[in-house]
Design a protein around this motif. Structure first.
Motif, PDB file in Angstrom:
ATOM      1  N   LEU A  32      -3.710  -5.531   2.747  1.00  0.00           N
ATOM      2  CA  LEU A  32      -2.803  -4.141   2.513  1.00  0.00           C
ATOM      3  C   LEU A  32      -1.720  -4.133   3.420  1.00  0.00           C
ATOM      4  CD1 LEU A  32      -5.527  -1.550   2.007  1.00  0.00           C
ATOM      5  CD2 LEU A  32      -4.193  -2.458   0.372  1.00  0.00           C
ATOM      6  N   ALA A  38       0.784  -1.219  -0.069  1.00  0.00           N
ATOM      7  CA  ALA A  38       0.008  -0.016  -0.115  1.00  0.00           C
ATOM      8  C   ALA A  38       1.025   1.267   0.180  1.00  0.00           C
ATOM      9  CB  ALA A  38      -1.012  -0.003   1.221  1.00  0.00           C
ATOM     10  N   ILE A  87      -5.116   2.821  -2.180  1.00  0.00           N
ATOM     11  CA  ILE A  87      -6.489   2.414  -1.401  1.00  0.00           C
ATOM     12  C   ILE A  87      -7.623   2.578  -2.234  1.00  0.00           C
ATOM     13  CG2 ILE A  87      -7.708   2.950   0.709  1.00  0.00           C
ATOM     14  CD1 ILE A  87      -4.867   3.636   2.213  1.00  0.00           C
TER      15      ILE A  87
END
Length: 348
Positions: free
Chosen positions: A36, A8, A19
């Motif tokens: 993530l 991420a 995201i």
């Protein structure tokens, strides 16, 4: 359920763009779970909906300035290393990042691991074909994983590229070509000449000979093989030329007064279509093919749309069993070679 481990924190617009793209993909693909990896507090600030999204805290980040191999070895708690480790340990089916290219490649090689029988995994990407109604894209490999390649590496890229084109592009008997400085059979340096002969002798590919870079976007082949140094240079040349040409057209429109601007408005849809056609990020990221699981490097400037396309690409790779297919091919090839050796020994 398909599980994808995602860095991420990697990319020019991370973590916001990553995201946003993940949440869009989550809403599109009901059978996918997203892991993530990154700084939990930062990710949580941008995450709107946790449905099928797991946040795993990673205290460290491998930056663009880090030396790739050293960073992978030392930053064990980085988002790239932890995501790659999740794939190795079977917690995820695939891993991708828009971060440090060298670190992603190193993590793929050292952590995920290469398929037995493949000397050097290579990066493969899809590129657009223009002015050819029968073909929309082609794949090129290697585009940057290995600056120097041996003839056997180029042969393996041809096999890997054929698998990719068949399963991802639905190409029937993909035409494989060797990128060279001429189309004649005897063109190139010692490596290219040896690779040409090796590709001619490879039974499992549809080798059509040498091609020049000026013909690539015209659909001269479905799979183009080259060393990573040349492939990366060609890729960036195509990207830069497309951007420059569109800039020239835009300048010409705005610098020719009212009539030029009116003409530009009339041609706006056409310009947008050209821009879209030349945008290779619509096909997703570059795949490090030859590893035990899908590892994908998205462009550093990736925004949400590219992230979604990359996730779509990974899901297709998992669904079409590209990695198991490649592994089975090379396992069978090695078994045949061993059988041939054993038979030779018996005859002696």
């Amino acid at each position: 359920m398909v599980k994808i481990a995602i860095d991420a924190m990697g990319g020019d617009y991370a973590p916001e763009a990553v995201i946003e793209g993940v949440e869009q993909a989550r809403d599109l693909f009901e059978d996918t779970v997203f892991l993530l990896y990154g700084k939990r507090e930062v990710i949580n600030q941008h995450l709107k909906n946790r449905d099928r999204i797991q946040v795993i805290n990673a205290d460290e980040v491998i930056t663009m300035e880090d030396e790739p191999v050293r960073a992978v070895r030392r930053k064990k708690n980085s988002s790239i290393v932890m995501a790659a480790t999740a794939v190795k340990e079977g917690q995820a089916d695939a891993f991708f990042s828009a971060g440090n290219s060298g670190a992603v490649l190193a993590a793929g090689l050292f952590i995920v691991g290469r398929i037995k029988g493949i000397d050097r995994p290579g990066l493969v990407t899809a590129l657009p074909v223009v002015r050819n109604a029968k073909q929309s894209n082609f794949v090129m490999m290697d585009i940057g994983a290995n600056a120097d390649s041996k003839p056997v590496n180029l042969q393996q890229y041809a096999v890997l590229g054929t698998y990719y084109a068949e399963r991802m592009m639905k190409a029937q008997s993909p035409r494989v070509a060797l990128l060279n400085n001429g189309t004649e059979d005897d063109k190139g340096n010692k490596v290219h000449k040896a690779a040409f002969e090796l590709l001619q002798q490879t039974a499992d590919i549809n080798f059509i000979g040498n091609v020049e870079s000026r013909d690539l976007l015209n659909g001269v082949a479905d799979v183009v093989v080259t060393d990573g140094f040349t492939g990366n240079a060609v890729l960036k040349s195509i990207e830069g030329t497309a951007r420059s040409m569109l800039g020239l057209v835009k300048d010409a429109v705005y610098n020719t007064g009212v009539s030029g601007k009116l003409g530009g408005l009339l041609l706006k849809n056409g310009f947008n279509q050209i821009r879209s056609q030349m945008d290779y990020s619509q096909y997703g990221g570059a795949v490090l093919l030859g590893l035990k699981a899908p590892v994908v490097k998205a462009h550093g400037s990736s925004k949400a749309t590219t992230i979604v396309n990359t996730i779509r690409q990974i899901r297709q790779m998992v669904a079409t069993d590209i990695v198991p297919g490649v592994a089975a091919y090379y396992a069978n090839q090695q078994a045949n070679q061993q059988a041939s050796v054993d038979k030779s020994v018996e005859n002696d």
